[in-house]
Design a protein around this motif. Structure first.
Motif, PDB file in Angstrom:
ATOM      1  N   HIS A  83       0.837  -1.216   0.000  1.00  0.00           N
ATOM      2  CA  HIS A  83       0.000   0.000   0.000  1.00  0.00           C
ATOM      3  C   HIS A  83       0.867   1.260   0.000  1.00  0.00           C
ATOM      4  O   HIS A  83       0.562   2.238  -0.668  1.00  0.00           O
ATOM      5  CB  HIS A  83      -0.930   0.008   1.211  1.00  0.00           C
ATOM      6  CG  HIS A  83      -1.751  -1.245   1.320  1.00  0.00           C
ATOM      7  ND1 HIS A  83      -2.452  -1.752   0.249  1.00  0.00           N
ATOM      8  CD2 HIS A  83      -1.954  -2.103   2.353  1.00  0.00           C
ATOM      9  CE1 HIS A  83      -3.066  -2.871   0.617  1.00  0.00           C
ATOM     10  NE2 HIS A  83      -2.775  -3.104   1.886  1.00  0.00           N
ATOM     11  N   ALA A  84       1.940   1.235   0.784  1.00  0.00           N
ATOM     12  CA  ALA A  84       2.840   2.395   0.816  1.00  0.00           C
ATOM     13  C   ALA A  84       3.505   2.580  -0.557  1.00  0.00           C
ATOM     14  O   ALA A  84       3.651   3.705  -1.043  1.00  0.00           O
ATOM     15  CB  ALA A  84       3.890   2.202   1.902  1.00  0.00           C
ATOM     16  N   TYR A  85       3.888   1.477  -1.181  1.00  0.00           N
ATOM     17  CA  TYR A  85       4.505   1.571  -2.520  1.00  0.00           C
ATOM     18  C   TYR A  85       3.495   2.096  -3.548  1.00  0.00           C
ATOM     19  O   TYR A  85       3.833   2.924  -4.389  1.00  0.00           O
ATOM     20  CB  TYR A  85       5.029   0.194  -2.968  1.00  0.00           C
ATOM     21  CG  TYR A  85       6.429  -0.120  -2.488  1.00  0.00           C
ATOM     22  CD1 TYR A  85       6.651  -0.593  -1.194  1.00  0.00           C
ATOM     23  CD2 TYR A  85       7.537   0.055  -3.323  1.00  0.00           C
ATOM     24  CE1 TYR A  85       7.926  -0.892  -0.748  1.00  0.00           C
ATOM     25  CE2 TYR A  85       8.822  -0.238  -2.886  1.00  0.00           C
ATOM     26  CZ  TYR A  85       9.013  -0.712  -1.594  1.00  0.00           C
ATOM     27  OH  TYR A  85      10.281  -0.997  -1.161  1.00  0.00           O
ATOM     28  N   ARG A  86       2.264   1.591  -3.452  1.00  0.00           N
ATOM     29  CA  ARG A  86       1.250   2.034  -4.417  1.00  0.00           C
ATOM     30  C   ARG A  86       1.013   3.533  -4.279  1.00  0.00           C
ATOM     31  O   ARG A  86       0.951   4.272  -5.271  1.00  0.00           O
ATOM     32  CB  ARG A  86      -0.066   1.263  -4.173  1.00  0.00           C
ATOM     33  CG  ARG A  86      -1.091   1.477  -5.279  1.00  0.00           C
ATOM     34  CD  ARG A  86      -2.439   0.840  -4.965  1.00  0.00           C
ATOM     35  NE  ARG A  86      -2.373  -0.583  -4.725  1.00  0.00           N
ATOM     36  CZ  ARG A  86      -2.535  -1.142  -3.515  1.00  0.00           C
ATOM     37  NH1 ARG A  86      -2.786  -0.397  -2.458  1.00  0.00           N
ATOM     38  NH2 ARG A  86      -2.467  -2.440  -3.353  1.00  0.00           N
ATOM     39  N   LYS A  87       0.917   4.000  -3.028  1.00  0.00           N
ATOM     40  CA  LYS A  87       0.693   5.438  -2.794  1.00  0.00           C
ATOM     41  C   LYS A  87       1.879   6.253  -3.274  1.00  0.00           C
ATOM     42  O   LYS A  87       1.716   7.344  -3.840  1.00  0.00           O
ATOM     43  CB  LYS A  87       0.455   5.695  -1.308  1.00  0.00           C
ATOM     44  CG  LYS A  87      -0.910   5.258  -0.852  1.00  0.00           C
ATOM     45  CD  LYS A  87      -1.071   5.499   0.641  1.00  0.00           C
ATOM     46  CE  LYS A  87      -2.359   4.868   1.143  1.00  0.00           C
ATOM     47  NZ  LYS A  87      -2.255   4.449   2.541  1.00  0.00           N
ATOM     48  N   LEU A 374     -20.335   7.037   7.589  1.00  0.00           N
ATOM     49  CA  LEU A 374     -18.946   6.620   7.318  1.00  0.00           C
ATOM     50  C   LEU A 374     -18.114   7.673   6.603  1.00  0.00           C
ATOM     51  O   LEU A 374     -16.935   7.447   6.330  1.00  0.00           O
ATOM     52  CB  LEU A 374     -18.950   5.322   6.487  1.00  0.00           C
ATOM     53  CG  LEU A 374     -19.592   4.100   7.171  1.00  0.00           C
ATOM     54  CD1 LEU A 374     -19.764   2.958   6.184  1.00  0.00           C
ATOM     55  CD2 LEU A 374     -18.764   3.643   8.361  1.00  0.00           C
ATOM     56  N   GLY A 375     -18.706   8.802   6.304  1.00  0.00           N
ATOM     57  CA  GLY A 375     -17.964   9.842   5.591  1.00  0.00           C
ATOM     58  C   GLY A 375     -17.513   9.332   4.229  1.00  0.00           C
ATOM     59  O   GLY A 375     -18.169   8.472   3.627  1.00  0.00           O
ATOM     60  N   HIS A 376     -16.379   9.872   3.775  1.00  0.00           N
ATOM     61  CA  HIS A 376     -15.861   9.436   2.474  1.00  0.00           C
ATOM     62  C   HIS A 376     -14.801   8.356   2.639  1.00  0.00           C
ATOM     63  O   HIS A 376     -14.119   7.998   1.697  1.00  0.00           O
ATOM     64  CB  HIS A 376     -15.268  10.633   1.729  1.00  0.00           C
ATOM     65  CG  HIS A 376     -16.275  11.677   1.382  1.00  0.00           C
ATOM     66  ND1 HIS A 376     -17.349  11.437   0.553  1.00  0.00           N
ATOM     67  CD2 HIS A 376     -16.387  12.971   1.761  1.00  0.00           C
ATOM     68  CE1 HIS A 376     -18.069  12.531   0.432  1.00  0.00           C
ATOM     69  NE2 HIS A 376     -17.512  13.486   1.161  1.00  0.00           N
ATOM     70  N   LYS A 473     -11.721  13.292  -0.850  1.00  0.00           N
ATOM     71  CA  LYS A 473     -10.602  14.220  -1.027  1.00  0.00           C
ATOM     72  C   LYS A 473      -9.301  13.698  -0.422  1.00  0.00           C
ATOM     73  O   LYS A 473      -8.217  14.112  -0.802  1.00  0.00           O
ATOM     74  CB  LYS A 473     -10.938  15.590  -0.435  1.00  0.00           C
ATOM     75  CG  LYS A 473     -12.098  16.230  -1.162  1.00  0.00           C
ATOM     76  CD  LYS A 473     -12.168  17.726  -0.946  1.00  0.00           C
ATOM     77  CE  LYS A 473     -13.257  18.337  -1.815  1.00  0.00           C
ATOM     78  NZ  LYS A 473     -14.575  17.672  -1.655  1.00  0.00           N
ATOM     79  N   THR A 474      -9.423  12.804   0.559  1.00  0.00           N
ATOM     80  CA  THR A 474      -8.216  12.293   1.206  1.00  0.00           C
ATOM     81  C   THR A 474      -7.562  11.179   0.397  1.00  0.00           C
ATOM     82  O   THR A 474      -6.494  10.705   0.734  1.00  0.00           O
ATOM     83  CB  THR A 474      -8.555  11.713   2.589  1.00  0.00           C
ATOM     84  OG1 THR A 474      -9.654  10.811   2.436  1.00  0.00           O
ATOM     85  CG2 THR A 474      -8.914  12.784   3.578  1.00  0.00           C
ATOM     86  N   ASN A 475      -8.219  10.764  -0.666  1.00  0.00           N
ATOM     87  CA  ASN A 475      -7.715   9.634  -1.431  1.00  0.00           C
ATOM     88  C   ASN A 475      -6.699  10.109  -2.470  1.00  0.00           C
ATOM     89  O   ASN A 475      -7.060  10.545  -3.561  1.00  0.00           O
ATOM     90  CB  ASN A 475      -8.891   8.910  -2.092  1.00  0.00           C
ATOM     91  CG  ASN A 475      -8.477   7.626  -2.731  1.00  0.00           C
ATOM     92  OD1 ASN A 475      -7.290   7.409  -2.982  1.00  0.00           O
ATOM     93  ND2 ASN A 475      -9.429   6.772  -3.003  1.00  0.00           N
ATOM     94  N   THR A 476      -5.434   9.988  -2.145  1.00  0.00           N
ATOM     95  CA  THR A 476      -4.398  10.523  -3.046  1.00  0.00           C
ATOM     96  C   THR A 476      -4.219   9.683  -4.303  1.00  0.00           C
ATOM     97  O   THR A 476      -3.529  10.076  -5.221  1.00  0.00           O
ATOM     98  CB  THR A 476      -3.037  10.577  -2.331  1.00  0.00           C
ATOM     99  OG1 THR A 476      -2.824   9.313  -1.706  1.00  0.00           O
ATOM    100  CG2 THR A 476      -2.972  11.692  -1.330  1.00  0.00           C
TER     101      THR A 476
END
Ligand code: BES
Ligand code: ZN
Ligand code: ZN
Length: 499
Positions: A83-87, A374-376, A473-476
């Motif tokens: 996940h860190a690599y994908r981001k 649950l928000g976004h 919006k938090t989804n980079t």
């Protein structure tokens, strides 16, 4: 974007260097062939702590003779999972959105093949913009970005085959985003169906069937018809079958496909109503998943159903108070025409039983209440089978698309069946728990095996993507507009499924 895999030490274009937090000197494996001026610059910013390699951070450096490098943070080494690599991969593309010069060479230092592939996946996912409706500048189309991922000798084949899978799945995510971002004057039920029809021509193993308005009326799809009849663009149902000649039970996906939701006669307030073009996000998820499976050459059988309609107020629209008869034979008292997603899904879910599926999962931008809950950050997830719900939750975690377990309670079901004149009603008794009452409503339309009155209900899950299909919006990984969420979750679930 085209990603190649190679073990050559050449540097084409800008060198991309993913680094762990705490790196103080550029690793030797990274430095081969690097211009000395650039290398000393990199070492300087690392030693001085100017670049801390926090996950998703980037820094571009220019060295002698125009050589360029971009440092990208992977975060702490012990936390640096796929996940860190994908981001990190996504953040490279996000940071370079406006940059000229297309070629990139990525070099890793001792990373696993899965992690390198995830980095490439993140780059491809983020390489998306929706500019179909903008005037093109004089230079015309930008050249395709070439990316070379450098690996060790002997790793090429495995990395390349992983990259090919990611490429196919990303094409499904991007299809879902394109469908969602398309403006509603061009994205109406028949336009969506036409796209599915054209798409099927590209694959020998898929078949698309369109049930048009007249056929839907004849078949008794009272939910789909009632929602769509107030629009001049008539509703339809689209059925996608992949590898349909195979025997046995298979996954079946159902999507809410409201190409625009005005609320109907129970008209929505004007503010942000434009966002209701995304109300076909469930259908986009389903179509995108079929594309991901087709593009990666999935060999199993899969069926999907998208329920397409435009919810408009008009002289011939349904009214609050109407009672409609659905495909299942159950009648619904329509107390609010804005609770239309559940009406079209009632027919889609019932229709699903004809295919005797292993399981049914529906996707829908169903309730504002789910966004309140649950928000976004997470999709709401309900199921009539706890183990199955856990499997979906875990599939979401595996690809970093959160789906959060929500309760399916008899009390909510009771609330929804409390109609004085029909079998059920499309509105809860009060404001509270609106996402749960909607899920309980849907459950009434999940057929038993072989439609046997006394049989067992087919395994089913409902995913409310009202908060996650857009606006996260938090989804980079994403940027603006439709997110294309859960195409990757579904690809993971379906290709790894064991019951
Ligand atoms: N498409 C909306 C749900 C929605 C609202 C999704 C906001 C994303 C953001 C749905 O058709 C709807 O209007 N639902 C109503 C249901 C209510 C009338 C029971 C809602 O959520 O208010
Ligand atoms: Zn609505
Ligand atoms: Zn809606």
């Amino acid at each position: 974007m085209k990603i190649n895999v190679s073990s050559s030490h050449n540097i084409d274009g800008t060198l991309i260097l993913p680094l762990f937090e705490g790196t103080e000197i550029v690793p030797e494996s990274h430095a081969t062939g690097l211009h000395v001026a650039l290398k000393s610059q990199i070492n300087r910013v690392l030693a001085d702590g100017d670049f801390k390699a926090k996950n998703k951070s980037t820094m571009t450096l220019i060295g002698g003779e125009g050589g360029k490098a971009m440092l990208v943070g992977l975060g702490k080494e012990e936390d640096a999972d796929v996940h860190a690599y994908r981001k990190a991969g996504a953040s490279v593309v996000a940071a370079r959105k406006k940059a000229h010069g297309t070629d990139l060479t990525v070099r890793f230092s001792g990373s696993s093949i899965d992690c390198m592939a995830a980095f490439g996946e993140g780059m491809m996912l983020r390489d998306y913009s929706y500019d179909n409706y903008k005037m093109k500048d004089d230079e015309g189309e930008e050249a395709e970005r070439l990316v070379r991922i450098t690996c060790d000798e002997g790793q090429e084949e495995e990395l390349e085959s992983l990259m090919n899978i990611h490429e196919g799945v990303v094409s499904g995510v991007h299809l879902s985003r394109d469908l969602g971002n398309c403006p509603p004057n061009d994205m109406y039920p028949e336009a969506f169906a036409d796209m599915a029809w054209e798409w099927a021509k590209d694959y020998d193993n898929v078949k698309v069937t369109i049930i048009n308005y007249d056929q839907a009326v004849k078949a008794g799809m009272g939910g789909l018809v009632a929602v769509g009849m107030g629009s001049s663009r008539k509703p339809c149902m689209v059925i996608y079958e992949m590898n349909h000649e195979l025997d046995g039970r298979c996954p079946l996906l159902v999507g809410k496909g409201i190409t625009f939701d005005t609320g109907g006669i129970s008209l929505k307030p004007g503010a942000n109503m434009d966002e209701m073009k995304y109300d076909m996000g469930g259908s986009a998820t389903v179509f995108g998943t079929m594309q991901a499976l087709a593009a990666t050459g999935h060999k199993g059988k899969v069926v999907a159903i998208t329920c397409m309609a435009e919810n408009m107020p008009a002289a011939n629209a349904q009214r609050p108070g109407d009672v409609i008869t659905t495909l299942s034979g159950k009648t619904i008292e329509v107390l609010n025409t804005d609770a239309e997603g559940r009406l079209v899904l009632s027919d889609g879910l019932w229709k699903a039983g004809e295919f005797d599926p292993e399981f049914i999962i529906d996707f829908a931008t169903l309730t504002g209440a789910c966004v309140v809950a649950l928000g976004h950050e997470a999709t709401g997830l309900w199921s009539n089978d706890d183990d199955f719900r856990t499997k979906i939750h875990e599939a979401g975690n595996a690809v970093d698309e959160l789906a959060w377990p929500m309760p399916l309670l008899p009390a909510f079901e009771k609330e929804m069946t409390n109609s004085k004149i029909a079998d059920t009603r499309n509105l809860g008794a009060g404001r509270y728990g609106g996402a749960n009452t909607a899920a309980a409503f849907l459950k009434q339309f999940v057929p038993n095996r072989n439609y046997d009155k006394d049989g067992e209900q087919i395994t089913w899950a409902h995913m409310d993507i009202a908060g996650t299909y857009w606006g996260a919006k938090t989804n980079t990984m994403v940027g603006n507009g439709a997110t294309g969420i859960h195409v990757r979750t579904m690809y993971h679930l379906i290709t790894n499924y064991k019951n």
